[in-house]
Write an enzyme that holds these catalytic residues in place. Structure first.
Site, PDB file in Angstrom:
ATOM      1  CG  ASP A  15      -2.392  -0.558   0.901  1.00 34.56           C
ATOM      2  OD1 ASP A  15      -2.064  -1.993   0.782  1.00 34.56           O
ATOM      3  OD2 ASP A  15      -3.206  -0.608   1.756  1.00 34.56           O
ATOM      4  CB  CYS A  73      -3.662  -7.248  -1.549  1.00 33.05           C
ATOM      5  SG  CYS A  73      -3.246  -5.618  -0.106  1.00 33.05           S
ATOM      6  CG  HIS A  98      -3.986 -10.693   0.657  1.00 33.24           C
ATOM      7  ND1 HIS A  98      -4.732 -10.014   1.090  1.00 33.24           N
ATOM      8  CD2 HIS A  98      -5.152 -11.689   0.752  1.00 33.24           C
ATOM      9  CE1 HIS A  98      -5.544  -9.603   1.335  1.00 33.24           C
ATOM     10  NE2 HIS A  98      -6.315 -10.782   1.810  1.00 33.24           N
ATOM     11  CG  ASP A 134       0.452  -4.038  -2.808  1.00 34.11           C
ATOM     12  OD1 ASP A 134       0.969  -2.986  -2.184  1.00 34.11           O
ATOM     13  OD2 ASP A 134      -0.215  -5.034  -2.001  1.00 34.11           O
ATOM     14  CG  HIS A 135      -1.951  -1.705  -4.495  1.00 35.18           C
ATOM     15  ND1 HIS A 135      -2.791  -0.798  -3.639  1.00 35.18           N
ATOM     16  CD2 HIS A 135      -2.427  -2.558  -3.220  1.00 35.18           C
ATOM     17  CE1 HIS A 135      -2.561  -1.516  -1.999  1.00 35.18           C
ATOM     18  NE2 HIS A 135      -2.867  -3.013  -3.106  1.00 35.18           N
ATOM     19  CE  LYS A 179      -5.662  -1.673  -0.316  1.00 34.93           C
ATOM     20  NZ  LYS A 179      -6.117  -1.706   0.694  1.00 34.93           N
TER      21      LYS A 179
END
Ligand SMILES: *[C@@H]1O[C@H](CO)[C@@H](O)[C@H](O)[C@H]1NC(C)=O
Ligand SMILES: *[C@@H]1O[C@H](CO)[C@@H](O)[C@H](O)[C@H]1NC(C)=O
Length: 599
Positions: A47, A86, A147, A353-354, A379
């Site tokens: 994040d 995610c 995840h 991841d983003h 996000k």
């Protein structure tokens, strides 16, 4: 002592004594290094916004260690995650393919895995870069967040587990860090659903109480069986709410070492040290053979850490403290690589991841999500740049020029083919959406192979990026955009994350078109009057979409070759099932604590 063992010991003794001599005779140290396959240390933050890092323009947050990786290596300015959340982003990263190819794209409300006791996850049929490297003789380790699921049919089948996906060593969170893991931080998982269930349970309770009173007072001749039935129903309703949700920390906040649950519910405060220690130990253990380490950080996801010596030290509150702590972790790991003299033979990579989560803020803590710099959205906002443009840094002294900056479009999905190439893996593979980055990183070519890039919101094609040959322009065509709530707010504050379907989005016909080279904040839509290539942009992207779609598995096509991909994100896969729940001890009495951090 047994004879075979003695013989074995003797020959290994000879080998230990002779091998260095033989090696020294055959080649010098640099020769040996040149022949050895490179190591890979991949670091992914959770994040983190592109605007949180010094070398991406932040002048008030201190990230000296990440900045040094960039100044010693190559910094990518247009590095794009395949999804703004995610689970799908990580699935695409691991497989080198858009998430919908592996069934990890969402069709509705649920966009990430919600319970470790669900059956969805990265399918066993998928191939990760870790698996490919393992087949090339690499020792592979994942430390940190996964995840991407655990079990399919029963507890312990571990069909989605990192060990099944090419990581020979795993230590970390099979789920993710989230608010429910720390008392008093609120709830992340289906908060509105939880409150509906709670209300339902309350209504049933009150109703039952009233009925009992009515009966006791003899006002109405109610049948006893009716009371018993109602009573059972309320118990059941409460249990449905209580079991998966009330015990969320026990069910989902856990640490596993390989196939064993070792910390349940996990101690959050010591996580950073434990993960770092494990990552450092993995490198030390494997320093004499080619290895892959994927260090998947829990920073800077909420709930934010309050660990001394970082608490209260940054100029951006608790969020800033966490970014600086994360930078320290990156520095410690880099130091481990360097002190073992592995730097020249190790490709290090840093990314997120983003993008940052704009909706994450409250009056007590203030900012809790990342900062996406000049880019629009964040996000879970589909194809808006802020949710998908992330840091991308490669360091490899002696192989990659220091201080190089690459502005071309690149993808997190490029890691898969890049690692394969460097590991000299030439075996056949599935259709990949990434490209080998080495020519671009080494400066052997100027243009990215990503002429087109597709931006997904769940399984829905949200936007297309086109970098036309011979031009600096990067056009972006949005077919739909998320509806912000309240309207005009610049985020989905009501649902906390934006959704990709139905009433939650607005479709655009003609699509919204931007040139993010000249207008990186996506603030001026192009029209046929302002952009001479307008018609061509729509035509070229439409054709690219057709070509792209022809590579996707299609349920409608009636040929035996095409196998429809099973969605891993449907409700029946997501919901909690007791028999899938990873558990330390005897279910449902799960619980254990890990001993002191092993550093
Ligand atoms: C630096 O990061 C902080 C924390 O995310 C953010 O609030 C601030 O606006 C950023 N500064 C710049 C110049 O981007
Ligand atoms: C690594 O490579 C660089 C550049 O080729 C060189 O200057 C340096 O001495 C090398 N370091 C080691 C430890 O071999």
């Amino acid at each position: 002592m047994n004879q075979k063992l003695c013989a074995g010991m003797r020959s290994s003794l000879v080998a230990t004594l002779l091998l260095p001599l033989l090696l020294a005779a055959g080649s010098d140290v640099t020769g040996k290094e040149a022949n050895r396959k490179p190591n890979f240390v991949l670091i992914m933050a959770d994040d983190l916004g592109i605007g949180d890092i010094g070398c991406y323009g932040n002048d008030t947050i201190r990230t000296p260690n990440i900045d040094r990786l960039a100044s010693d290596g190559v910094r990518l300015t247009q590095h794009i995650a395949a999804a703004p959340l995610c689970t799908p982003s990580r699935a695409a990263f691991m497989t080198g393919r858009y998430a919908l190819r592996s069934g990890m794209g969402s069709t509705g409300r649920v966009q990430v895995l919600l319970f470790l006791g669900g059956s969805g996850g990265l399918p066993p049929s998928e191939t990760t870069f870790a698996k490919r490297l393992q087949q090339q003789g690499y020792t592979t380790g994942l430390i940190g967040k996964w995840h991407l699921g655990v079990n399919c049919e029963h507890r312990g089948d571990h069909c989605h587990h990192p060990n099944q996906h090419g990581f020979s060593y795993y230590y970390g969170l099979p789920f993710t860090l989230f608010n429910d893991c720390v008392p008093g931080e609120g709830t992340d998982i289906l908060a509105d659903f939880q409150s509906t269930l709670r209300q339902l349970a309350a209504i049933l309770g009150v109703g039952l109480f009233t009925l009992v009173c009515v009966r006791v007072c003899g006002l109405l001749d109610l049948r006893l069986w009716l009371l018993v039935a109602l009573f059972s129903l309320s118990i059941l309703a409460t249990a449905v709410w209580y079991v998966p949700f009330k015990l969320l920390p026990t069910w989902n906040c856990i640490v596993m070492r390989n196939q064993d649950v070792v910390d349940q519910p996990m101690t959050v405060e010591t996580l950073p040290q434990r993960l770092l220690g494990e990552a450092q130990n993995f490198i030390k253990r494997n320093s004499d053979r080619p290895f892959l380490l994927f260090f998947s950080l829990v920073h800077v996801h909420i709930p934010l850490f309050k660990n001394p010596p970082f608490a209260g030290r940054s100029r951006h509150g608790r969020y800033g403290d966490n970014v600086e702590e994360m930078d320290w972790l990156v520095g410690q790991l880099t130091e481990t690589v360097d002190s073992l003299r592995l730097a020249n033979n190790t490709l290090m990579y840093f990314t997120s991841d983003h993008g940052g989560h704009l909706e994450d803020a409250d009056s007590k803590v203030g900012q809790k999500g990342g900062w996406n710099s000049i880019y629009k959205g964040g996000k879970a906002m589909g194809g808006w740049e802020g949710g998908i443009r992330v840091p991308g840094i490669f360091r490899w002294p002696g192989r990659l020029a220091a201080g190089k900056v690459v502005d071309e479009p690149t993808s997190l999905m490029d890691l898969y083919p890049t690692l394969k190439h460097l590991a000299e893996d030439t075996q056949p593979d599935r259709h990949l959406d990434g490209h080998n980055l080495m020519p671009l990183l080494e400066g052997r070519v100027k243009r990215s192979e990503h002429e087109f890039m597709f931006h997904y919101c769940g399984v829905y094609l949200n936007a297309v990026r086109w970098h036309p040959p011979g031009s600096d322009s990067v056009f972006k065509v949005h077919f739909f955009t998320p509806n912000f709530s309240p309207p005009g707010a610049g985020g989905c504050y009501k649902t906390k994350v934006c959704l990709c379907h139905g009433e939650y989005v607005t479709h655009h016909d003609p699509p919204l078109v931007y040139d993010i080279f000249h207008d990186p904040s996506e603030s001026r839509t192009l029209t046929p009057d302002t952009e001479p290539r307008y018609a061509e942009i729509l035509e070229q992207t439409a054709r690219a979409v057709d070509r792209h779609k022809s590579t996707l598995p299609n349920k409608q096509v009636n040929d035996t070759q095409s196998t429809a991909v099973q969605s891993q994100m449907a409700w029946d896969k997501i919901l909690w099932r007791p028999w899938l729940q990873p558990c330390c001890g005897t279910f449902p009495f799960c619980g254990c604590k890990e001993e002191e951090p092993r550093i």
